[in-house]
Scaffold this motif. Structure first.
Motif, short mmCIF file in Angstrom:
data_model
loop_
_atom_site.label_atom_id
_atom_site.label_comp_id
_atom_site.label_asym_id
_atom_site.label_seq_id
_atom_site.Cartn_x
_atom_site.Cartn_y
_atom_site.Cartn_z
N ILE A 21 0.78 1.54 6.91
CA ILE A 21 -0.25 2.57 6.73
C ILE A 21 -1.22 2.68 7.89
CG2 ILE A 21 -0.15 2.47 4.20
CD1 ILE A 21 -2.83 0.88 4.31
N ASP A 22 -1.16 1.76 8.87
CA ASP A 22 -2.15 1.81 9.94
C ASP A 22 -1.99 3.11 10.73
OD1 ASP A 22 -4.28 1.10 11.48
OD2 ASP A 22 -3.21 -0.38 12.69
N GLY A 23 -3.06 3.86 10.84
CA GLY A 23 -3.01 5.13 11.58
C GLY A 23 -2.62 6.31 10.71
N ALA A 24 -2.48 6.10 9.40
CA ALA A 24 -2.09 7.20 8.50
C ALA A 24 -3.07 8.37 8.58
CB ALA A 24 -1.97 6.70 7.07
N PRO A 26 -6.04 -1.39 8.22
CA PRO A 26 -5.91 -2.27 7.06
C PRO A 26 -5.66 -3.71 7.50
CG PRO A 26 -3.85 -1.10 7.45
CD PRO A 26 -4.80 -0.67 8.54
N PRO A 54 0.82 -1.22 0.00
CA PRO A 54 0.00 0.00 0.00
C PRO A 54 0.85 1.27 0.00
CG PRO A 54 0.02 -1.00 2.18
CD PRO A 54 0.76 -1.95 1.27
N LEU A 70 0.11 5.43 0.42
CA LEU A 70 -0.86 6.48 0.66
C LEU A 70 -0.17 7.84 0.68
CD1 LEU A 70 -3.00 5.15 3.68
CD2 LEU A 70 -3.26 4.64 1.27
N GLY A 89 -7.21 7.34 13.46
CA GLY A 89 -6.50 6.11 13.13
C GLY A 89 -7.31 4.87 13.51
#
Lengths: 432, 161
Positions: free
Chosen positions: A379-382, B109, A333, A335, B105
């Motif tokens: 990308i978690d928390g982007a 994903p 991913p 972003l 957040g």
């Protein structure tokens, strides 16, 4: 003459946002949407999936009975041909007139088509912005083995990736010196390009298509000739250079349109009762306070909600939006949001890059506040970063933490800020 | 509407909320089996954040104006009549629009490409909608030993001038 309290020209995401906005404040009045497309409300952002084999039904965005459920009449496959704001009515194909009390122009953008010599009579030249385009490409899949995509922006790379997945030989021609120049910074652009090259796609950068070649009077394509002199054999060409606001209906109506529909904070045009939302408008970009065309899905929806609410009598100002991009088709991913490449030296960039390029992140900072970012792999928390851009929170003390690969958490932010959302007082509204 | 109120001073970082969340969203409803056999490690809707002495469990705020919903291209995210912002994982196409849009957040994903599974979708807190229908509290709230998570009505917003 057909009449409705609210008439919406267009049936896609901005129109859906507007219907939801209107119905927040007005559950009774009549709403009519008119669209020249036949599919109703569908997800343009998922068209690549349709080419890869999903059904047209899969593209439905709010479900089959949505318009019915929301008390909306719909005319599909009917093109609006003229607009007369003085008489508050419009004309649809065949001459039928439709009157309105409030009008929303959610007419979207049109693909920018370059004039290339040799393109006039060729059959297999496609755009890729709406269902009929995707359908034509899908129908033609058996008729070409190699294809040239003009433009390495978001749409161009996505269609290139999709056709490559379908075992076509794909070459992408880009005028700029790198791929996804608007969405990514140089390093992430390099990573994205490598991922696509490894998949078998060829890129020709700093180059442009000068001629589409065929055989004699033949309408079949044999290849394209580039400015650099290279010749790339292909049987199909897809142009993906971007979209421009669609002024077809608006020109010569007295509604202000200058490379985009001009709207105020309430998404109202200069003509009372006429509003605009989505790809057709020039909307506020909060990263620099300028109004510009930002043809992006979430912004179209938000603008629709704002326009619809105001059409129904609310006073709900649009707070602006910022560019957000997700390269959803890559295995890894990627972003980005806001300003990803600093325009001048008043911006500072901090970044982290692991040797395998499985994690990369860069933050663009000006006067201590975040203006944009790119994140690759992790990308978690982007969205926390997007929130930081919107809320202009000073990140000088936490920027190193924000570069770490683990999930970006609210724990790094000022306590007073996050406590607004944690406590009993509900502050999770539009302005956060 | 009623939401999960987070009181960070009371959080002792015990992670019971994460375990309860995973178990209640599992097939087996069993904390050990859900982690070990259902491959649900890391798929918790509420996440304990920890930094020095500070800690709290963070999950979807079920916004009045959900930014994730704006960004959802497939229609997988909807706002239910009771205000719950619900993500239908079956309809999600993994575009990560919600991930980049949520300022808390709270949309995560789930990407796995391995022998066991090929997965690409987002997931988020559903406020334990199934439990609420049975008159129960969200699992994280019930599991919190120090009442750092409280399921309660929120006060109306202060009208700004």
């Amino acid at each position: 003459m057909k009449k409705a309290d609210y008439v919406i020209v267009g049936a896609n995401v901005a129109a859906v946002g507007a219907i939801e906005g209107i119905r927040r404040y007005d559950t009774k009045s009549s709403i009519l949407t008119i669209s020249y497309e036949t599919l109703g409300s569908y997800s343009k952002a998922m068209l690549a999936g349709y080419i890869e084999g999903e059904s047209a039904g899969w593209l439905e965005y709010r479900g089959k009975d949505y318009f019915n459920r929301m008390g909306v009449d719909a005319l599909y496959g009917r093109k609006v041909t003229a607009l007369n704001p003085d008489k508050t009515k419009l004309v649809i194909e065949g001459g039928e007139e439709v009157g309105y009390k409030k009008l929303l122009l959610a007419v979207g953008g049109v693909p920018f088509k370059p004039s290339i010599s040799g393109s006039e009579n060729k059959k297999q030249i496609f755009s890729f912005t709406e269902f009929s385009d995707a359908h034509k490409i899908k129908e033609a899949l058996t008729k070409f083995e190699s294809v040239v995509v003009i433009g390495a922006g978001f749409t161009g790379t996505e269609i290139a990736y999709t056709l490559n997945n379908l075992n076509k030989k794909v070459s992408v021609i880009e005028l700029g010196d790198r791929v996804l120049v608007k969405a990514l910074d140089p390093r992430s652009s390099e990573i994205a390009e490598k991922l696509m090259k490894d998949g078998g796609i060829d890129f020709y950068l700093n180059d442009t298509v000068e001629e589409i070649a065929g055989q004699g009077n033949n309408d079949e394509i044999t290849g394209v000739k580039l400015k650099s002199g290279k010749f790339i054999p292909c049987q199909a060409v897809i142009t993906a250079i971007g979209v421009v606001p669609n002024g077809d209906l608006i020109n010569n109506t007295g509604i202000n349109f200058n490379r985009g529909l001009e709207v105020d904070d309430l998404m109202a045009t200069n003509i009372p009762g006429v509003y605009g939302a989505g790809d057709v408008v020039k909307a506020l970009d909060i990263t620099d306070g300028q109004k510009r065309s930002l043809p992006l899905w979430p912004l179209a929806y938000q603008q629709g909600v704002v326009a619809g609410s105001n059409m129904a009598g609310a006073n709900f100002p649009y707070i602006g939006g910022l560019p957000m991009n997700s390269l959803k088709f890559l295995k890894m991913p990627i972003l980005s949001a806001g300003i990803t490449t600093p325009p001048d030296s008043s911006y500072k960039v901090v970044s982290i890059d692991d040797p395998e390029a499985s994690f990369y992140r860069s933050l663009v900072i000006k006067d201590g506040t975040l203006k944009g970012f790119v994140t690759v792999g992790s990308i978690d928390g982007a969205g926390v970063l997007t929130g930081l851009i919107k809320n202009k929170i000073n990140i000088e003390d936490i920027k190193d933490t924000l570069l770490q690969q683990k999930r970006i958490g609210l724990i790094n932010l000022p306590r007073e800020w996050r406590n607004k959302f944690f406590t009993r007082r509900d502050e999770t509204g539009y302005h956060d | 509407m009623k939401k999960v109120i987070i009181i960070e001073d009371f959080c002792i970082a015990c992670y019971n909320c994460e375990v309860a969340c995973v178990a209640t969203h599992s097939r087996t409803q069993d904390p050990v089996k859900s982690y070990k056999r259902e491959n649900l490690r890391g798929k918790t809707n509420t996440i304990v954040e920890l930094k020095g002495p500070a800690a709290f469990s963070s999950m979807c705020r079920h916004c009045k104006h959900p930014w994730c919903l704006d960004a959802c291209i497939s229609g997988a995210i909807q706002r239910l009549d009771n205000g719950i912002v619900y993500l239908d994982e079956e309809r999600c196409v993994g575009c990560w629009g919600c991930v980049i849009a949520c300022p808390y957040g709270s949309a995560h994903p789930n990407i796995k490409h391995n022998d066991k599974e090929d997965t690409k979708h987002a997931f988020k807190c559903d406020l334990c909608v199934d439990r609420l229908e049975q008159g129960l509290k969200p699992a994280c709230v019930e599991a919190c030993p120090n009442k750092a998570l409280v399921y309660d009505e929120t006060m109306p917003e202060v009208l700004s001038k």
